[in-house]
Write a protein that holds these residues in place. Sequence first.
Motif, PDB file in Angstrom:
ATOM      1  N   GLN A   1       0.842  -1.203   0.000  1.00 44.02           N
ATOM      2  CA  GLN A   1       0.000   0.000   0.000  1.00 44.02           C
ATOM      3  C   GLN A   1       0.875   1.250   0.000  1.00 44.02           C
ATOM      4  O   GLN A   1       0.589   2.222  -0.692  1.00 44.02           O
ATOM      5  CB  GLN A   1      -0.927  -0.005   1.218  1.00 44.02           C
ATOM      6  CG  GLN A   1      -2.081  -0.990   1.105  1.00 44.02           C
ATOM      7  CD  GLN A   1      -2.914  -0.986   2.370  1.00 44.02           C
ATOM      8  OE1 GLN A   1      -2.495  -1.498   3.403  1.00 44.02           O
ATOM      9  NE2 GLN A   1      -4.080  -0.400   2.298  1.00 44.02           N
ATOM     10  N   TRP A   2       1.951   1.213   0.791  1.00 40.97           N
ATOM     11  CA  TRP A   2       2.889   2.340   0.813  1.00 40.97           C
ATOM     12  C   TRP A   2       3.549   2.505  -0.557  1.00 40.97           C
ATOM     13  O   TRP A   2       3.711   3.625  -1.048  1.00 40.97           O
ATOM     14  CB  TRP A   2       3.955   2.135   1.893  1.00 40.97           C
ATOM     15  CG  TRP A   2       3.498   2.577   3.250  1.00 40.97           C
ATOM     16  CD1 TRP A   2       3.217   1.772   4.325  1.00 40.97           C
ATOM     17  CD2 TRP A   2       3.244   3.917   3.675  1.00 40.97           C
ATOM     18  NE1 TRP A   2       2.808   2.539   5.382  1.00 40.97           N
ATOM     19  CE2 TRP A   2       2.817   3.855   5.018  1.00 40.97           C
ATOM     20  CE3 TRP A   2       3.338   5.166   3.052  1.00 40.97           C
ATOM     21  CZ2 TRP A   2       2.487   4.992   5.749  1.00 40.97           C
ATOM     22  CZ3 TRP A   2       3.010   6.301   3.770  1.00 40.97           C
ATOM     23  CH2 TRP A   2       2.594   6.201   5.112  1.00 40.97           C
ATOM     24  N   LYS A   3       3.917   1.391  -1.177  1.00 42.90           N
ATOM     25  CA  LYS A   3       4.556   1.481  -2.495  1.00 42.90           C
ATOM     26  C   LYS A   3       3.602   2.135  -3.492  1.00 42.90           C
ATOM     27  O   LYS A   3       3.990   3.027  -4.245  1.00 42.90           O
ATOM     28  CB  LYS A   3       4.983   0.089  -2.979  1.00 42.90           C
ATOM     29  CG  LYS A   3       5.676   0.120  -4.341  1.00 42.90           C
ATOM     30  CD  LYS A   3       6.203  -1.240  -4.765  1.00 42.90           C
ATOM     31  CE  LYS A   3       6.816  -1.166  -6.157  1.00 42.90           C
ATOM     32  NZ  LYS A   3       7.344  -2.467  -6.610  1.00 42.90           N
ATOM     33  N   ARG A   4       2.329   1.691  -3.466  1.00 43.87           N
ATOM     34  CA  ARG A   4       1.362   2.250  -4.399  1.00 43.87           C
ATOM     35  C   ARG A   4       1.136   3.743  -4.144  1.00 43.87           C
ATOM     36  O   ARG A   4       1.126   4.556  -5.072  1.00 43.87           O
ATOM     37  CB  ARG A   4       0.028   1.472  -4.276  1.00 43.87           C
ATOM     38  CG  ARG A   4      -1.073   1.991  -5.189  1.00 43.87           C
ATOM     39  CD  ARG A   4      -0.689   1.777  -6.650  1.00 43.87           C
ATOM     40  NE  ARG A   4      -1.576   2.498  -7.545  1.00 43.87           N
ATOM     41  CZ  ARG A   4      -2.572   1.941  -8.248  1.00 43.87           C
ATOM     42  NH1 ARG A   4      -2.779   0.639  -8.162  1.00 43.87           N
ATOM     43  NH2 ARG A   4      -3.319   2.666  -9.037  1.00 43.87           N
TER      44      ARG A   4
ATOM     45  N   ALA B   1       7.342  -5.193 -10.505  1.00 42.20           N
ATOM     46  CA  ALA B   1       5.927  -5.210 -10.889  1.00 42.20           C
ATOM     47  C   ALA B   1       5.000  -5.304  -9.689  1.00 42.20           C
ATOM     48  O   ALA B   1       3.827  -4.909  -9.764  1.00 42.20           O
ATOM     49  CB  ALA B   1       5.667  -6.377 -11.846  1.00 42.20           C
ATOM     50  N   ALA B   2       5.505  -5.822  -8.572  1.00 43.23           N
ATOM     51  CA  ALA B   2       4.641  -6.019  -7.400  1.00 43.23           C
ATOM     52  C   ALA B   2       4.127  -4.676  -6.897  1.00 43.23           C
ATOM     53  O   ALA B   2       4.912  -3.770  -6.624  1.00 43.23           O
ATOM     54  CB  ALA B   2       5.421  -6.726  -6.288  1.00 43.23           C
ATOM     55  N   ASN B   3       2.820  -4.538  -6.798  1.00 38.05           N
ATOM     56  CA  ASN B   3       2.252  -3.300  -6.273  1.00 38.05           C
ATOM     57  C   ASN B   3       0.829  -3.556  -5.805  1.00 38.05           C
ATOM     58  O   ASN B   3       0.219  -4.567  -6.157  1.00 38.05           O
ATOM     59  CB  ASN B   3       2.276  -2.185  -7.325  1.00 38.05           C
ATOM     60  CG  ASN B   3       2.454  -0.809  -6.707  1.00 38.05           C
ATOM     61  OD1 ASN B   3       2.195  -0.603  -5.530  1.00 38.05           O
ATOM     62  ND2 ASN B   3       2.919   0.137  -7.502  1.00 38.05           N
ATOM     63  N   HIS B   4       0.309  -2.647  -5.007  1.00 37.35           N
ATOM     64  CA  HIS B   4      -1.073  -2.751  -4.540  1.00 37.35           C
ATOM     65  C   HIS B   4      -2.003  -2.481  -5.719  1.00 37.35           C
ATOM     66  O   HIS B   4      -1.768  -1.543  -6.478  1.00 37.35           O
ATOM     67  CB  HIS B   4      -1.301  -1.730  -3.416  1.00 37.35           C
ATOM     68  CG  HIS B   4      -2.585  -1.915  -2.679  1.00 37.35           C
ATOM     69  ND1 HIS B   4      -2.818  -2.987  -1.850  1.00 37.35           N
ATOM     70  CD2 HIS B   4      -3.704  -1.164  -2.662  1.00 37.35           C
ATOM     71  CE1 HIS B   4      -4.032  -2.887  -1.342  1.00 37.35           C
ATOM     72  NE2 HIS B   4      -4.595  -1.791  -1.814  1.00 37.35           N
ATOM     73  N   PRO B   5      -3.076  -3.275  -5.891  1.00 35.09           N
ATOM     74  CA  PRO B   5      -3.911  -3.136  -7.087  1.00 35.09           C
ATOM     75  C   PRO B   5      -4.719  -1.847  -7.152  1.00 35.09           C
ATOM     76  O   PRO B   5      -5.030  -1.374  -8.248  1.00 35.09           O
ATOM     77  CB  PRO B   5      -4.841  -4.359  -7.019  1.00 35.09           C
ATOM     78  CG  PRO B   5      -4.811  -4.818  -5.601  1.00 35.09           C
ATOM     79  CD  PRO B   5      -3.470  -4.437  -5.070  1.00 35.09           C
ATOM     80  N   GLU B   6      -5.028  -1.261  -5.985  1.00 38.16           N
ATOM     81  CA  GLU B   6      -5.890  -0.065  -5.973  1.00 38.16           C
ATOM     82  C   GLU B   6      -5.089   1.157  -5.528  1.00 38.16           C
ATOM     83  O   GLU B   6      -4.149   1.021  -4.755  1.00 38.16           O
ATOM     84  CB  GLU B   6      -7.046  -0.252  -4.962  1.00 38.16           C
ATOM     85  CG  GLU B   6      -7.802  -1.553  -5.085  1.00 38.16           C
ATOM     86  CD  GLU B   6      -8.657  -1.582  -6.337  1.00 38.16           C
ATOM     87  OE1 GLU B   6      -8.993  -0.484  -6.850  1.00 38.16           O
ATOM     88  OE2 GLU B   6      -8.951  -2.691  -6.830  1.00 38.16           O
ATOM     89  N   PRO B   7      -5.485   2.355  -5.958  1.00 40.06           N
ATOM     90  CA  PRO B   7      -4.860   3.564  -5.405  1.00 40.06           C
ATOM     91  C   PRO B   7      -5.067   3.648  -3.891  1.00 40.06           C
ATOM     92  O   PRO B   7      -6.047   3.098  -3.371  1.00 40.06           O
ATOM     93  CB  PRO B   7      -5.614   4.711  -6.104  1.00 40.06           C
ATOM     94  CG  PRO B   7      -6.258   4.108  -7.295  1.00 40.06           C
ATOM     95  CD  PRO B   7      -6.541   2.671  -6.950  1.00 40.06           C
TER      96      PRO B   7
END
Length: 264
Positions: free
Chosen positions: A3-6, A78-84
Amino acid sequence: QLQWKRRLTDAGVPVSGPLDRGYFKSIYFEDPDGQILEIATAGPGYAIDEPQDALGQVLLVPPAKRMPTGRDERAIAAANHPEPVPTITEGMRLQGIHHISGITDDLERASDFYTEALGLSLVKRTYNQDDGNVKHYFWANYDGASVGPHSTYTLFGWEGSSALARPGAGQTHHIAFRANDAEEQATWREHLLSMGVGVSDVMDRTYFQSIYFNAPDGQLLEIATDGPGFAVDEAQQSLGSELKLPVWLESRREEIQGALSPLE
Ligand SMILES: [Fe+2]
């Protein structure tokens, strides 16, 4: 962590990781001054590759899968949270300092200093997982049973390096360790003096009392008392909302305040 990454990447801050550091997982980014910041998971901790009651005794080589050539860099990127993530939720709240990492030109000398002069204990001796030629030691409040939270300090050994840190933006100025009270601080001061470490007088910093000294590599260190704390001159409920000046600068408040740009 994702979530922090996103949240950070959406705000235009480049983020690397999450990288599996074995003892924790980490993402990395820079603040506006260029200081490298990290958000690390609390666990799984230092006992994954040696016994909890014998941490830091053996020099450990990290497994290949944690080193640059063994990592799937594309999957990591590529790993990231799917939603803003427009707001910082309760579950994202940062719990304090996980560790501080510096660079020294003599890791063994630094280890002697941090263990003998400051009473920290080695909890891990290993290599930099981004550069297998560089040793990486970890110290903490460790009594052979548990590792104190928020107490880890780590150094990379750049052996024989003659490059000295220069003060400037993005550069850590000093690191402060905690003493319970003035009496404990005075004991530390005597102890450091008895070891031949040059220590400053006790300085009144209004919110705490401080002593200063240098590690053998020049790193400026401090031992500060916990008290009296930030509520000595404003209400506990509204800390940080007013500009506070030391008494000897109070007469110049208008001039000083006028030169500051307002906080948003
Ligand atoms: Fe780190």
